[in-house]
Design an enzyme around this catalytic site. Structure first.
Site, PDB file in Angstrom:
ATOM      1  N   LYS A   1      -3.548 -12.535  11.513  1.00  0.00           N
ATOM      2  CA  LYS A   1      -3.739 -13.894  10.993  1.00  0.00           C
ATOM      3  C   LYS A   1      -3.263 -14.938  12.000  1.00  0.00           C
ATOM      4  O   LYS A   1      -3.924 -15.960  12.211  1.00  0.00           O
ATOM      5  CB  LYS A   1      -2.990 -14.042   9.669  1.00  0.00           C
ATOM      6  CG  LYS A   1      -3.522 -13.128   8.574  1.00  0.00           C
ATOM      7  CD  LYS A   1      -2.608 -13.098   7.366  1.00  0.00           C
ATOM      8  CE  LYS A   1      -3.115 -12.137   6.295  1.00  0.00           C
ATOM      9  NZ  LYS A   1      -2.185 -12.018   5.156  1.00  0.00           N
TER      10      LYS A   1
ATOM     11  N   GLU B   1       0.829  -1.197   0.000  1.00  0.00           N
ATOM     12  CA  GLU B   1       0.000   0.000   0.000  1.00  0.00           C
ATOM     13  C   GLU B   1       0.872   1.258   0.000  1.00  0.00           C
ATOM     14  O   GLU B   1       2.075   1.201   0.287  1.00  0.00           O
ATOM     15  CB  GLU B   1      -0.898   0.007   1.244  1.00  0.00           C
ATOM     16  CG  GLU B   1      -1.810  -1.197   1.364  1.00  0.00           C
ATOM     17  CD  GLU B   1      -2.926  -1.198   0.335  1.00  0.00           C
ATOM     18  OE1 GLU B   1      -3.225  -0.122  -0.221  1.00  0.00           O
ATOM     19  OE2 GLU B   1      -3.496  -2.278   0.081  1.00  0.00           O
TER      20      GLU B   1
END
Length: 440
Positions: free
Chosen positions: A207, A192
């Site tokens: 995660k 990003e």
């Protein structure tokens, strides 16, 4: 044939558009496989006029996701917006409260509210599926939640962020700096504009917290993860690792210890001959160590429209195949109310080898002093490497690499702190853990 399964999709970005396209293009195949048609009944996206390469004119458009979840005539609410807060949280809560099944790819939402949402789903008799939330197209959630039933898992670890793995791979293969590789990752769309969430390990931590709960039956605790990113990894570290027979990977590691459950995300040296060291680029890999199966390593695409959409579609298909009244798999592997409190292990009691890189001033007695501090803290050295052939009269700093045998982290930290006070370091020391997979 059973009635069509009607789904509502909230979020039509890369993943949502890919999912819609696959559902429409493979309608007949999915009908045959699932035993019933799957129809896109409603959608919600920020820009209704945007060309997404798929015809959604048959679907009812909603202005916001919560309205879709509360009002649409659907059987499954598919959340592909992202973010831990609203509207994702409010929309998923609304759907479950109505007794509507939910499929999500949102690891941040699950890391923050997973237990709460699991309880709500189980109270309402709904399915909450989230295969795409961890490692993209790799079916690690199904493996932990269903396939490894009966196994006692001792450790889960892996490469769970493609951005970081791409950067580290490119640094090694092309000899470029971290900054140069990050810039290239941004140009290619792997990172990003603000890459902090990825490169500082937060994405991997979210995660890992989900995998930890599935593996060990504790409540999700994303805030209790020891966290280091890759922004301080230099090309010197990459080269030194290669010289010593290692590669550097950003790993998420969760394991049971005598003091609790250890969760950590940090750059790690893995033996170059190990399977996980061969995982390059944006690819992800997750390894599960258990008593019956041994080590299971799953490798595959961890992100991207098609990979993530494939995992989402698998979750939808599971719902389409399920029958009313059938026993449902608990959202987090066991009933949410029975999850145990999370007890954080003492990370400084981690037992393993360490790579220590120090830049030192060229003066007599440095080796002996460093070795002395290591010995005082009970640390046995596997090797000492000086990256210049010999000390000279030059005033240029020298690089010294220490590799320890298995030792306690608090011992390493004490020794490094003592060395730092001696006054001969020309820069901050670098400490990287060494992880030795069973497959190495």
């Amino acid at each position: 044939m059973a009635d069509a399964l009607k789904i509502g999709i909230a979020g039509l970005g890369t993943v949502g558009a890919s999912l819609a396209r696959i559902l429409l293009e493979r309608r007949e195949m999915l009908t045959t496989t699932c035993g019933r048609p799957i129809e896109i009944a409603a959608v919600c996206a920020r820009d209704r006029s945007r060309d997404r390469g798929v015809d959604l004119s048959h679907a009812i458009w909603f202005e916001d996701a919560v309205a879709l979840a509360e009002q649409a005539e659907i059987d499954v609410f598919v959340e592909l917006m992202g973010g831990a807060g609203d509207p994702a949280h409010a929309a998923v809560t609304a759907a479950l409260s109505r007794g509507i099944h939910v499929v999500t790819a949102n690891k941040a939402l699950l890391a923050a509210h997973g237990v709460e949402l699991a309880m709500l789903a189980e109270e309402r008799g709904c399915l909450l599926n989230y295969e795409a939330a961890v490692a993209g197209g790799i079916p690690v959630i199904k493996a932990l939640r269903e396939s490894l039933t009966g196994n006692t898992v001792s450790r889960v670890y892996g490469i769970m962020n493609g951005t970081c793995n791409y950067i580290l791979t490119k640094m090694e293969k092309e000899g470029l700096s971290f900054a140069e590789c990050l810039k290239e990752a941004q140009r290619l769309g792997y990172a990003e504009a603000d890459p902090t969430f990825d490169i500082e390990g937060n994405d991997t931590a979210h995660k890992l917290s989900i995998l930890t709960t599935l593996a060990f039956g504790n409540r999700i605790s994303a805030d209790d993860i020891y966290l280091e990113g890759i922004s301080n990894i230099s090309i010197e570290d990459i080269r030194a690792a290669a010289d010593l027979g290692y590669r550097i990977k950003l790993l998420g590691v969760a394991q049971k210890t005598d003091t609790g459950i250890e969760q950590r995300v940090h750059p790690t040296m893995v033996p170059i001959e190990s399977e996980i060291a061969q995982v390059d680029g944006v690819t992800n890999a997750v390894a599960i160590e258990s008593d019956i199966l041994g080590e299971l390593l799953m490798v595959g695409p961890g992100a991207g429209g098609n990979a993530t959409a494939s995992a989402v579609l698998g979750d939808i298909a599971d719902i389409a195949k399920s029958r009313p009244g059938a026993q449902k798999v608990p959202v987090l592997g066991r009933p949410a109310k029975s999850l145990e409190p999370y007890v954080r292990a003492q990370i400084r009691k981690h037992h393993g080898g360490y790579f220590i890189r120090m830049t030192v001033e060229d003066r007599a007695g440095v080796f002996a002093n460093m070795a002395g501090h290591m010995a005082e803290n009970g640390i046995s050295l596997e090797s000492i490497v000086q990256h210049s052939k010999h000390f000279t009269e030059s005033v240029e700093p020298k690089t010294i690499i220490l590799v320890t045998h298995a030792t306690m982290e608090d011992s390493v930290r004490r020794a490094v702190a003592a060395i730092s006070k001696e006054g001969y370091l020309a820069g901050p020391p670098q400490v990287i853990r060494i992880e030795r997979p069973k497959s190495a």
